[in-house]
Every structure is written in structure tokens, then in C-alpha cells.
Design a protein around this motif. Structure first.
Motif, PDB file in Angstrom:
ATOM      1  N   ALA A  80      35.454  -5.604  -3.232  1.00 14.57           N
ATOM      2  CA  ALA A  80      35.550  -4.791  -4.444  1.00 14.57           C
ATOM      3  C   ALA A  80      35.168  -3.347  -4.173  1.00 14.57           C
ATOM      4  O   ALA A  80      35.873  -2.416  -4.580  1.00 14.57           O
ATOM      5  CB  ALA A  80      34.665  -5.382  -5.541  1.00 14.57           C
ATOM      6  N   VAL A  81      34.065  -3.147  -3.469  1.00 13.06           N
ATOM      7  CA  VAL A  81      33.601  -1.784  -3.188  1.00 13.06           C
ATOM      8  C   VAL A  81      34.569  -1.070  -2.253  1.00 13.06           C
ATOM      9  O   VAL A  81      34.940   0.085  -2.471  1.00 13.06           O
ATOM     10  CB  VAL A  81      32.184  -1.815  -2.582  1.00 13.06           C
ATOM     11  N   GLN A  82      34.986  -1.773  -1.212  1.00 12.26           N
ATOM     12  CA  GLN A  82      35.900  -1.163  -0.244  1.00 12.26           C
ATOM     13  C   GLN A  82      37.222  -0.780  -0.899  1.00 12.26           C
ATOM     14  O   GLN A  82      37.727   0.333  -0.716  1.00 12.26           O
ATOM     15  CB  GLN A  82      36.140  -2.144   0.904  1.00 12.26           C
ATOM     16  N   THR A  83      37.780  -1.694  -1.686  1.00 13.63           N
ATOM     17  CA  THR A  83      39.046  -1.424  -2.363  1.00 13.63           C
ATOM     18  C   THR A  83      38.883  -0.321  -3.400  1.00 13.63           C
ATOM     19  O   THR A  83      39.738   0.569  -3.515  1.00 13.63           O
ATOM     20  CB  THR A  83      39.574  -2.709  -3.041  1.00 13.63           C
ATOM     21  N   GLY A  84      37.794  -0.366  -4.142  1.00 11.50           N
ATOM     22  CA  GLY A  84      37.569   0.648  -5.175  1.00 11.50           C
ATOM     23  C   GLY A  84      37.379   2.039  -4.608  1.00 11.50           C
ATOM     24  O   GLY A  84      37.958   3.013  -5.113  1.00 11.50           O
ATOM     25  N   ASP A  85      36.579   2.159  -3.552  1.00 10.66           N
ATOM     26  CA  ASP A  85      36.365   3.472  -2.943  1.00 10.66           C
ATOM     27  C   ASP A  85      37.665   4.036  -2.380  1.00 10.66           C
ATOM     28  O   ASP A  85      37.957   5.232  -2.519  1.00 10.66           O
ATOM     29  CB  ASP A  85      35.324   3.373  -1.821  1.00 10.66           C
ATOM     30  N   ALA A  86      38.449   3.174  -1.730  1.00  6.75           N
ATOM     31  CA  ALA A  86      39.733   3.631  -1.186  1.00  6.75           C
ATOM     32  C   ALA A  86      40.694   4.012  -2.304  1.00  6.75           C
ATOM     33  O   ALA A  86      41.440   4.996  -2.192  1.00  6.75           O
ATOM     34  CB  ALA A  86      40.348   2.546  -0.307  1.00  6.75           C
ATOM     35  N   LEU A  87      40.682   3.266  -3.396  1.00  7.61           N
ATOM     36  CA  LEU A  87      41.555   3.559  -4.535  1.00  7.61           C
ATOM     37  C   LEU A  87      41.278   4.943  -5.092  1.00  7.61           C
ATOM     38  O   LEU A  87      42.209   5.731  -5.333  1.00  7.61           O
ATOM     39  CB  LEU A  87      41.345   2.494  -5.614  1.00  7.61           C
TER      40      LEU A  87
END
Length: 370
Positions: A80-87
Motif C-alpha cells: 500500500a505504501v509503495q504503491t501510494g508513494d509511487a502513485l
């Protein structure tokens, strides 16, 4: 998170989103093809999903790619954090650079972030390697593939089977069967690896008399008993087994407190050219990597995939890849090493993923669309 302050480059900019070693390798031919296509200008955004320089940064130099135009440095975190930060970072880059198209390859969190961010902007989104399906929704990669394909304006399928998977899901008008860019990458870099790599000398290996093994998926690394069984199998052979350690695997092995003192030859992650040369000269490979399954087919190296299913079923159907459990690895690997007929029967699908011109085909579709 860091991003440059430069203004948009061109209405025909094609922004490539990369996050991991396989993405860098398999996207490089497309970047070069776009750079050679009149009217298109490539730019590269690196999410930094792989936090180990041996698995990402060095490959830009190895593959003769320019340094990324945007770096996000999202690092390792929960999905979640990785995807959110990249988004957030990708959306910001799209807003500032105003690319005409965004391309992402594969099935990582970087791909999912790129797909979602681009779907809410004016740029078109192209998913390279669309349509792969393992049928296991428990795999994060499977979720990423399915969602990316649903919002893609252009689905670049590597094989007719992948296109059929998309058609079964109601995705057909925007699908282009282009081949797999892994063939382009192997074609371009195998001669260089053969000329420049010293990996066999470095680890005292003889061509055709050793195996290669890799493991990095949570199914194998996060289950202590499963990992222990796999390590015992690989470490008790009568021939060397070169074992480049992914950071996740290295940590998991350390937690088991086992001593690898038999046939396994553990080493740091290899430079791409070194890994290519090691794989090409190996008698066989045991892996849980999707990309290695493809590369083994292209390089005519028999493959054992330590997973219950694969999103590359065509390799199994062609007879060059077998699905095995950890307790089957020793027997299956020994059979390939000892039996020339069995070995040779698993070496016959070099053209399974196309002719090595996937990058040019993708660039042509993008140029026509823009």
C-alpha cells in the motif's frame, strides 16, 4: 521523494515508468526504439522500488540507457505504501511533464501506480507484457496485471495466448501482439555478455557443468520450511549451483541460520551481463522468477520453476519448463544434468516469444497513435 524541476519536453514525449531490475532490462529495447522513432522522445521515471543498487541503478549503465529524468526513491515498504508513494510521484511527474503517452512493463507495484495515475490524466497508457495470467489471485503480481490491463489504452501482448486471455476478459480492440521484449534484450546483450563477462572464471565454473538457482518470491522466501527444503535440495548436489541472492532471500536465509557449505555457490546479485552469461552456459536453472523462465527459453537452458503455477504456461506447453515443488527439485535437476536426451528435449523453444523486434513494434504503434 525527489523530482527535477525541468519543464515539459514535448507533446510527443513517451514517459517510461520503471521500478525493478526486470523492468529496466525488458523496457530498455523499447526505450531505444522510441528514441529512434521520428516524432517521439523518450523519458524515464524510476520509482526506486528496488532499494539495492545492484538490482537497479547499475543496470542503466550496463544497458546503455540514459540516467532517469525523474527519480522517486520510494524504496521498500508495504504494498500500500509503495504503491501510494509511487502513485503520487507519477501523477506529479505527468502533470509537470505533460507526456503524450506513459508506458510500463510487467506486473510490479510501479506498473499499477503508473496505470492508475495515467488513467486519470490526458496521456494514454500502454501496458507492455499485457495479458499474462497465472490464475492465482493470491499473487500481488496477478492483481497488478489484471488492473493495469483494465485501464490500458494499448495492451501490448507478448503472445497470442496472452491476447486470448485478454479477449476472455472482454479486452480485444486495443490489443497488439508484439512479441516479448526479453528476446530483444537477449539478442542485443548475449554477444556482449559472452565477450565481456568473467562470471565463470570468477566462481570457478565450467560451461555445461553447473546449474543456476534463483528465489525471491514470498511463497518461497517467507515460508521457513519451504525455503529450508529448497536450500537442502540445492546444497546437496554433485555439481555447483550458482545462487545469486536477492536481498529478501538473503535475509530469509540468515533468519534460518543455515550454513550453505555444499554444492550451493551463494553470491551477491549479478550484473545483468554476468547473469546472462551464467544462465546461457548453465546445464539447467531452478527459479521462481517469471523473467528467468523467459530468458531460459530464449537461451535454450532447461528450466524448473519452483511454483505451483506460472503466467508463462507456453514454456511448460513447449516442454522447456517444468513446475516443481521444493521437494522435487533435487530429483528433477539431477535428471536434466545426467540425461542428455532429457536435457536436449528441454532446449527447443528459442523463438517462443517472437523474433526480437518487439521494441520496434511497440514504438510503431505508439507513433501511429500519437
Amino acid at each position: 521523494m525527489t523530482t527535477p524541476a525541468d519543464a515539459p519536453v514535448s507533446d510527443a514525449e513517451v514517459l517510461f515508468v520503471l521500478g525493478t531490475r526486470p523492468e529496466i532490462i525488458k523496457t530498455a529495447p523499447v526505450v531505444r526504439a522510441v528514441a529512434a522513432t521520428p516524432g517521439l522522445t523518450p523519458a524515464v521515471l524510476h520509482t526506486g522500488q528496488h532499494y539495492d543498487a545492484e538490482l537497479s541503478g547499475e543496470f542503466f549503465r550496463t544497458l546503455d540507457l540514459p540516467e532517469p529524468d525523474v527519480r522517486l526513491d520510494v524504496g521498500s515498504a508495504s504494498h500500500a505504501v509503495q504503491t501510494g508513494d509511487a502513485l503520487v510521484g507519477i501523477e506529479d511527474a505527468i502533470a509537470r511533464r505533460d507526456p503524450a503517452a506513459v508506458l510500463a512493463q510487467g506486473d510490479t507495484n510501479a506498473v499499477l501506480s503508473a496505470a492508475v495515475a495515467t488513467s486519470k490524466c490526458d496521456a494514454v497508457f500502454g501496458h507492455v507484457e499485457a495479458g499474462l495470467r497465472s490464475g492465482e489471485r493470491s499473487m500481488p503480481e496477478e492483481i497488478n496485471r489484471v488492473l493495469a490491463d483494465r485501464v490500458a489504452d494499448y495492451a501490448f501482448a507478448p503472445t497470442p495466448d496472452a491476447a486470448a486471455n485478454l479477449a476472455a476478459e472482454g479486452i480485444d480492440e486495443r490489443v497488439h501482439v508484439v512479441g516479448n521484449t526479453v528476446v530483444d534484450a537477449c539478442r542485443d546483450h548475449r554477444p556482449i555478455a559472452a565477450r565481456e563477462s568473467t562470471v565463470l572464471d570468477d566462481y570457478d565454473l565450467t560451461a555445461g557443468e553447473y546449474a543456476v538457482a534463483t528465489a525471491h518470491r514470498p511463497r518461497n522466501t517467507d515460508d521457513p520450511e519451504r525455503l529450508r527444503t529448497l536450500l537442502d535440495a540445492l546444497d546437496s548436489r554433485d555439481y555447483p549451483v550458482l545462487f545469486p541472492l536477492h536481498p529478501r532471500t538473503e535475509n530469509a536465509v540468515a533468519a534460518l541460520d543455515v550454513e550453505l557449505s555444499g554444492s550451493l555457490v551463494p553470491c551477491d546479485p549479478l550484473d545483468y551481463l554476468d547473469f546472462l552469461d551464467a544462465l546461457a552456459n548453465a546445464r539447467a536453472v531452478a527459479t521462481d522468477s517469471g523473467g528467468v523462465q523467459e530468458e531460459a527459453s530464449v537461451l535454450s537452458t532447461p528450466c524448473l520453476t519452483v511454483r505451483p503455477s506460472t503466467e508463462r504456461p507456453e514454456t511448460v506447453e513447449a516442454g522447456v519448463n517444468r513446475l516443481v515443488e521444493p521437494d522435487e527439485v533435487a530429483t528433477q535437476l539431477d535428471a536434466i544434468v545426467a540425461d542428455d536426451a532429457r536435457h536436449d528435449a528441454m532446449c527447443g523453444a528459442r523463438d517462443l516469444y517472437g523474433d526480437g523486434d518487439a521494441g520496434e513494434r511497440i514504438a510503431a504503434v505508439v507513433a501511429s497513435a500519437l
